[in-house]
Design an enzyme around this catalytic site. Structure first.
Site, PDB file in Angstrom:
ATOM      1  N   TYR A   1       8.271  -0.322   5.175  1.00  0.00           N
ATOM      2  CA  TYR A   1       8.849  -0.822   6.423  1.00  0.00           C
ATOM      3  C   TYR A   1      10.342  -1.057   6.213  1.00  0.00           C
ATOM      4  O   TYR A   1      10.763  -2.024   5.605  1.00  0.00           O
ATOM      5  CB  TYR A   1       8.170  -2.112   6.864  1.00  0.00           C
ATOM      6  CG  TYR A   1       6.699  -1.995   7.168  1.00  0.00           C
ATOM      7  CD1 TYR A   1       6.106  -0.761   7.436  1.00  0.00           C
ATOM      8  CD2 TYR A   1       5.877  -3.124   7.188  1.00  0.00           C
ATOM      9  CE1 TYR A   1       4.754  -0.657   7.711  1.00  0.00           C
ATOM     10  CE2 TYR A   1       4.522  -3.033   7.472  1.00  0.00           C
ATOM     11  CZ  TYR A   1       3.967  -1.800   7.722  1.00  0.00           C
ATOM     12  OH  TYR A   1       2.616  -1.695   7.994  1.00  0.00           O
TER      13      TYR A   1
ATOM     14  N   HIS B   1      -1.498   1.658   0.871  1.00  0.00           N
ATOM     15  CA  HIS B   1      -1.192   1.849   2.294  1.00  0.00           C
ATOM     16  C   HIS B   1      -1.910   3.059   2.882  1.00  0.00           C
ATOM     17  O   HIS B   1      -2.416   3.021   4.000  1.00  0.00           O
ATOM     18  CB  HIS B   1       0.323   1.983   2.466  1.00  0.00           C
ATOM     19  CG  HIS B   1       0.810   1.631   3.826  1.00  0.00           C
ATOM     20  ND1 HIS B   1       2.118   1.277   4.087  1.00  0.00           N
ATOM     21  CD2 HIS B   1       0.185   1.562   5.029  1.00  0.00           C
ATOM     22  CE1 HIS B   1       2.260   1.003   5.368  1.00  0.00           C
ATOM     23  NE2 HIS B   1       1.106   1.188   5.959  1.00  0.00           N
TER      24      HIS B   1
END
Length: 348
Positions: A64, A132
């Site tokens: 992110y 992830h």
């Protein structure tokens, strides 16, 4: 429904000992993906407000930004805040120079990624560390084996997987107990209910539901889509393209009408539906505004009967939802990825 009027319960996430707030806070949109990064002081204020309100489970990832969201959370958690927080971050996605996402589950990378996250977050230990996305090239046993070493070294407490297949969950869990699986789960993204959810429950694995509001769609329907900035990746999602949006808006309108009857907002109703899936489920709606956060917490006070649950589900039945849930550029990191057999692994 203001956050101050709602007591956020605590739940056991998985069967390994982790306890979190029954609702978490997804932090991605503060730094990337949903338009330009938001002002850092405002986001730190929001995080502190969330923790004070009892929402202590914070979710981020090294990708992110990349990295800037972890740095933001590191600043927000300074001092006594860290002790009040259950911190989840992720590894496994990198972005190449041409902007394409790449997946990596190689042991050396796993370790380097963890060290980087620890430094950016300013912590000695990560509470819940997710892969992830699953690397198809590296047997899941190899990746989990390295994560197990990080647990033994005290650098992470619990291991999680994001968007795995049922078979990957089983293979991983056989190496080291998996505490939580993170999946997209909302009124109009329910494919995980067939296989992944039952597998998690059989093995005592907690469920973290991201995008429980359909990436914001259940907040205001077409108005949300119309307000997206040009650099908001949701503009690429098939469900929001004109040919699909015209049909999908009907789902929102039905949810909105039911919310009006119940005296809540459509987003509270959609979020309450996720909460009613079970005490092993923790939704992590994201927001960048305190007023929206308060509204999300208010969903904990919305009670639904089995009849109302069924009615809501009928609005977004499989045949009623038009378009895929993710953009084509994300196909490389799509869900349900199985890794190669352990027997075929030859480290470089």
């Amino acid at each position: 429904m203001a956050a101050a009027t709602v007591t956020v319960p605590r739940i056991k996430l998985g069967s390994q000992g982790l306890e979190v707030s029954a609702q978490g806070l997804g932090c991605m949109g503060m730094s990337c993906a949903y338009g330009p990064p938001k002002p850092e002081p405002d986001m730190i204020k929001l995080i502190h407000h969330a923790v004070a309100a009892g929402v202590t489970f914070l979710d981020t990832s090294d990708v992110y930004g990349p990295h800037t969201n972890e740095i933001l959370l590191g600043k927000a958690m300074q001092g006594a805040v860290r002790e009040k927080v259950e911190l989840a971050t992720k590894f496994g996605i990198t972005v190449s120079d041409d902007g394409q996402p790449q997946i990596c589950g190689d042991p050396a990378y796993v370790r380097a990624a963890c060290e980087g996250s620890l430094k950016r977050l300013g912590v000695n230990c990560i509470d819940l560390y997710f892969q992830h996305r699953v690397d198809k090239k590296v047997p899941i046993e190899i990746t989990i084996g390295e994560l197990k070493k990080l647990v033994d070294e005290g650098k992470i407490k619990y291991i999680g997987l994001s968007e795995p297949s049922s078979s990957t969950i089983r293979r991983a869990h056989a190496v080291h107990p998996i505490t939580a699986v993170q999946i997209e789960w909302s009124l109009w993204s329910r494919d995980v209910e067939e296989d992944v959810i039952p597998t998690c429950r059989e093995l005592g694995i907690g469920i973290v539901a991201y995008s429980p509001l359909g990436r914001g769609f259940f907040s205001s329907g077409a108005k949300m889509v119309e307000s997206l900035s040009e650099d908001d990746f949701r503009k690429l999602i098939p469900r929001y393209q004109p040919e699909n949006l015209d049909k999908n808006v009907q789902i929102f309108e039905r949810v909105n009408a039911m919310a009006a009857r119940k005296g809540c907002t459509p987003s509270q109703l959609a979020l309450a539906w996720v909460h009613h899936q079970g005490s092993d489920v923790c939704p992590i709606p994201g927001t960048t505004k305190i007023e929206n956060f308060n509204q999300n917490v208010g969903a904990l006070s919305v009670k639904l009967t089995p009849e109302e649950m069924a009615e809501l589900e009928s609005y977004a039945a499989a045949g009623e939802v038009h378009g895929d849930r993710n953009a084509e550029i994300m196909a490389i990191i799509w869900k349900d990825s199985d890794t190669r057999p352990l027997s075929s692994w030859k480290p470089e």
